[in-house]
Design an enzyme around this catalytic site. Structure first.
Site, PDB file in Angstrom:
ATOM      1  N   TRP A   3     -32.120 -34.455 -78.768  1.00  0.00           N
ATOM      2  CA  TRP A   3     -31.660 -33.909 -80.059  1.00  0.00           C
ATOM      3  C   TRP A   3     -31.964 -32.415 -80.215  1.00  0.00           C
ATOM      4  CZ3 TRP A   3     -31.957 -37.378 -85.025  1.00  0.00           C
ATOM      5  CH2 TRP A   3     -31.161 -38.505 -84.837  1.00  0.00           C
ATOM      6  N   HIS A  56     -36.755 -28.339 -69.256  1.00  0.00           N
ATOM      7  CA  HIS A  56     -35.366 -28.153 -69.711  1.00  0.00           C
ATOM      8  C   HIS A  56     -35.007 -26.672 -69.584  1.00  0.00           C
ATOM      9  CE1 HIS A  56     -31.856 -27.876 -72.285  1.00  0.00           C
ATOM     10  NE2 HIS A  56     -31.710 -29.163 -72.091  1.00  0.00           N
ATOM     11  N   GLU A  85     -29.086 -30.653 -64.582  1.00  0.00           N
ATOM     12  CA  GLU A  85     -28.322 -30.041 -65.666  1.00  0.00           C
ATOM     13  C   GLU A  85     -27.905 -28.631 -65.262  1.00  0.00           C
ATOM     14  OE1 GLU A  85     -29.254 -32.069 -69.638  1.00  0.00           O
ATOM     15  OE2 GLU A  85     -30.699 -30.477 -69.379  1.00  0.00           O
ATOM     16  N   GLY A 131     -27.012 -33.865 -74.923  1.00  0.00           N
ATOM     17  CA  GLY A 131     -27.450 -33.015 -76.026  1.00  0.00           C
ATOM     18  C   GLY A 131     -26.581 -33.225 -77.252  1.00  0.00           C
ATOM     19  N   GLY A 132     -25.610 -32.343 -77.432  1.00  0.00           N
ATOM     20  CA  GLY A 132     -24.778 -32.325 -78.641  1.00  0.00           C
ATOM     21  C   GLY A 132     -24.214 -33.688 -79.037  1.00  0.00           C
TER      22      GLY A 132
END
Ligand code: PGA
Length: 254
Positions: free
Chosen positions: A10, A96, A166, A233-234
């Site tokens: 989030w 991240h 990622e 994510g989004g």
């Protein structure tokens, strides 16, 4: 057989009222999905305890987004892996790219954060990924091999460690690598991990893909042999979208 993990990150989004989204997520997860895959949400730290309480007894796990390397001490504003565990998290994301590039966190620190996660009994979700410039130079596999060698501590096991690939240029941009590139990159990463760690780690460690995963591209990404889930994510902010992504995951037979 690696069980797929769909993990929502989030980031710095969510207030107490977002609990409704979590409740909808739990209610919407079909029982056969709950049996055949792992589902996790990593909310901001302010919501971990609240969300862990809501998710108790459900198939949904709660994770954290980052941790300090120490268990406690004079580190104003920081949170330790032990604190996340105490609040009800079972995993923590480390390394991240938003931490690597906005806060200058390097591979050595990421490795120490992974060890802090294990010390606290958490699964470490270790993120790696190349920048657009590195990709354009054709350095993707070298960059990833280096990040894996230096960010994944030698004590890693498949039970305590998840890798997330990622590509930095794919995060929050709506752009993703072509499917064949994801397949090739994940296979190369698995080969690299198999070379370094004793068997059966290479076969068993889960490698998630992250970067603009959405309901409309999840099925083709999650169908790939060496993709063991997604870090989202989004699209994880809306329960309907995360459920649709979970709906596209490959199920492990019970
Ligand atoms: P995104 O983010 O799905 O919004 O691209 C992924 C991530 O940063 O984990």
């Amino acid at each position: 057989m690696r069980r797929q993990l769909i993990c929502g990150n989030w980031k710095m989004n969510g207030l107490a009222a977002s609990a409704a989204e979590l409740t909808a997520l739990i209610a919407g997860l079909a029982p056969e999905r709950a049996r055949g895959l792992d589902l996790m949400v990593c909310p901001p730290a302010t919501l971990i305890a609240r969300f862990a309480e809501i998710a108790a007894g459900s198939p949904l796990a709660i994770g954290a987004q980052d941790c300090h390397i120490a268990a406690s001490g004079a580190y104003t504003g920081d949170l330790s892996a032990e604190m996340h565990a105490d609040a009800g998290a079972t995993a923590v994301i480390v390394g991240h790219s938003e931490r690597r590039y906005e806060y200058g966190e390097g591979d050595a620190l990421v490795a120490r954060k992974a060890e802090a996660a294990w010390r606290a009994g958490l699964v470490a979700i270790i993120c790696v990924g190349e920048t657009e410039a590195e990709r354009d130079r054709g350095d993707t596999l070298d960059v990833l091999a280096h990040q894996l060698a230096t960010s994944v501590p030698s004590g890693a096991s498949a039970a305590t460690t998840v890798i997330a690939y990622e590509p930095v240029w794919a995060i929050g941009t709506g752009r993703t690598p072509v499917i064949a590139e994801i397949a090739e990159t994940h296979a190369a990463m698995r080969a690299e991990l198999a070379r370094r760690f004793r068997a059966p780690f290479g076969d068993q460690v889960r490698i998630l893909y992250g970067g603009s995963v959405k309901p409309d591209n999840a099925a083709e990404i999650l169908a790939l042999h060496d993709v063991d889930g997604a870090l989202v994510g989004g699209a994880s902010l809306k329960s309907q979208d995360l459920l649709a992504i979970a709906g596209a995951a490959r199920l492990t037979p019970a």
